[in-house]
Design a protein around this motif. Structure first.
Motif, PDB file in Angstrom:
ATOM      1  N   UNK A 121       0.828  -1.204   0.000  1.00  0.00           N
ATOM      2  CA  UNK A 121       0.000   0.000   0.000  1.00  0.00           C
ATOM      3  C   UNK A 121       0.866   1.259   0.000  1.00  0.00           C
ATOM      4  N   UNK A 122       1.921   1.269   0.801  1.00  0.00           N
ATOM      5  CA  UNK A 122       2.835   2.415   0.828  1.00  0.00           C
ATOM      6  C   UNK A 122       3.499   2.599  -0.539  1.00  0.00           C
ATOM      7  N   UNK A 123       3.979   1.502  -1.115  1.00  0.00           N
ATOM      8  CA  UNK A 123       4.653   1.567  -2.417  1.00  0.00           C
ATOM      9  C   UNK A 123       3.696   2.016  -3.509  1.00  0.00           C
ATOM     10  N   UNK A 124       2.474   1.516  -3.489  1.00  0.00           N
ATOM     11  CA  UNK A 124       1.490   1.905  -4.504  1.00  0.00           C
ATOM     12  C   UNK A 124       1.176   3.396  -4.398  1.00  0.00           C
ATOM     13  N   UNK A 125       0.985   3.893  -3.187  1.00  0.00           N
ATOM     14  CA  UNK A 125       0.712   5.326  -3.000  1.00  0.00           C
ATOM     15  C   UNK A 125       1.851   6.175  -3.562  1.00  0.00           C
ATOM     16  N   UNK A 126       3.101   5.816  -3.235  1.00  0.00           N
ATOM     17  CA  UNK A 126       4.261   6.569  -3.742  1.00  0.00           C
ATOM     18  C   UNK A 126       4.322   6.510  -5.267  1.00  0.00           C
ATOM     19  N   UNK A 127       4.052   5.334  -5.814  1.00  0.00           N
ATOM     20  CA  UNK A 127       4.137   5.153  -7.261  1.00  0.00           C
ATOM     21  C   UNK A 127       3.042   5.931  -7.977  1.00  0.00           C
ATOM     22  N   UNK A 128       1.846   5.957  -7.427  1.00  0.00           N
ATOM     23  CA  UNK A 128       0.758   6.742  -8.018  1.00  0.00           C
ATOM     24  C   UNK A 128       1.137   8.215  -8.012  1.00  0.00           C
ATOM     25  N   UNK A 129       1.685   8.702  -6.913  1.00  0.00           N
ATOM     26  CA  UNK A 129       2.095  10.110  -6.855  1.00  0.00           C
ATOM     27  C   UNK A 129       3.186  10.403  -7.882  1.00  0.00           C
ATOM     28  N   UNK A 130       4.120   9.483  -8.045  1.00  0.00           N
ATOM     29  CA  UNK A 130       5.174   9.646  -9.056  1.00  0.00           C
ATOM     30  C   UNK A 130       4.566   9.702 -10.453  1.00  0.00           C
ATOM     31  N   UNK A 131       3.628   8.827 -10.738  1.00  0.00           N
ATOM     32  CA  UNK A 131       3.007   8.783 -12.067  1.00  0.00           C
ATOM     33  C   UNK A 131       2.211  10.052 -12.354  1.00  0.00           C
ATOM     34  N   UNK A 132       1.680  10.679 -11.329  1.00  0.00           N
ATOM     35  CA  UNK A 132       0.861  11.877 -11.506  1.00  0.00           C
ATOM     36  C   UNK A 132       1.688  13.151 -11.687  1.00  0.00           C
ATOM     37  N   UNK A 133       2.972  13.109 -11.309  1.00  0.00           N
ATOM     38  CA  UNK A 133       3.815  14.298 -11.472  1.00  0.00           C
ATOM     39  C   UNK A 133       3.985  14.614 -12.941  1.00  0.00           C
ATOM     40  N   UNK A 134       3.980  15.892 -13.298  1.00  0.00           N
ATOM     41  CA  UNK A 134       4.244  16.247 -14.696  1.00  0.00           C
ATOM     42  C   UNK A 134       5.649  15.810 -15.091  1.00  0.00           C
ATOM     43  N   UNK A 135       5.831  15.544 -16.374  1.00  0.00           N
ATOM     44  CA  UNK A 135       7.122  15.069 -16.878  1.00  0.00           C
ATOM     45  C   UNK A 135       8.253  16.012 -16.486  1.00  0.00           C
TER      46      UNK A 135
END
Length: 157
Positions: free
Chosen positions: A130-144
């Protein structure tokens, strides 16, 4: 999501529902798993890598693949996607090579008759996921433009 035998389906559905993210579950069969409303199910033909091949064909940059399958994670990373293992490991260009090598060593050991075992899936793994998924979702949402740039390779020709 690599849907065959995924122990963190409910966690993925919960996070995706909270953040209004689309989810696609890909598997070789329906396996009787009920999916929440709005979750897309893709059932591929039987075959060793049919689900993996479908995922790799469909995945794009900054999409997230949830899988314990190291070769699938590697293929997704090569397409610019992100990958998270159910045990909470985030796959990236820094760790996927050693994971692939370790997988091959384990395969070789099994071929020579040695037993290799994986640790069981625990509540701690679920929490790490759950922690890893949250971090990864936030990373994916950051603009390029806000994504960290890779460090230069001073040792290349």
């Amino acid at each position: 999501m690599d849907g065959d035998a995924c122990p963190v389906r409910d966690e993925v559905f919960r996070v995706a529902g909270r953040l209004s993210l689309p989810v696609t579950v890909v598997s070789n069969g329906s396996r009787g798993v009920r999916l929440p409303e709005g979750v897309r199910r893709v059932i591929v033909e039987e075959g060793a890598d049919a689900a993996d091949d479908w995922i790799v064909e469909a995945i794009g940059p900054n999409d997230i693949c949830v899988t314990a399958d190291i070769p699938l994670a590697s293929r997704c990373l090569a397409k610019g996607a992100l990958a998270v293992a159910p045990a909470g490991r985030v796959w990236d260009s820094e760790n996927i090579g050693s994971a692939m090598a370790g997988r091959e060593i384990s395969r070789h050991l099994r071929e020579t008759g040695m037993e290799t075992r994986h640790a069981g899936f625990t509540n701690r793994n679920r929490s790490l996921f759950l922690e890893a998924l949250e971090r990864t979702v936030q990373q994916a949402r950051r603009p390029a433009s806000a994504q960290p740039r890779p460090l230069p390779d001073f040792f290349s020709d």
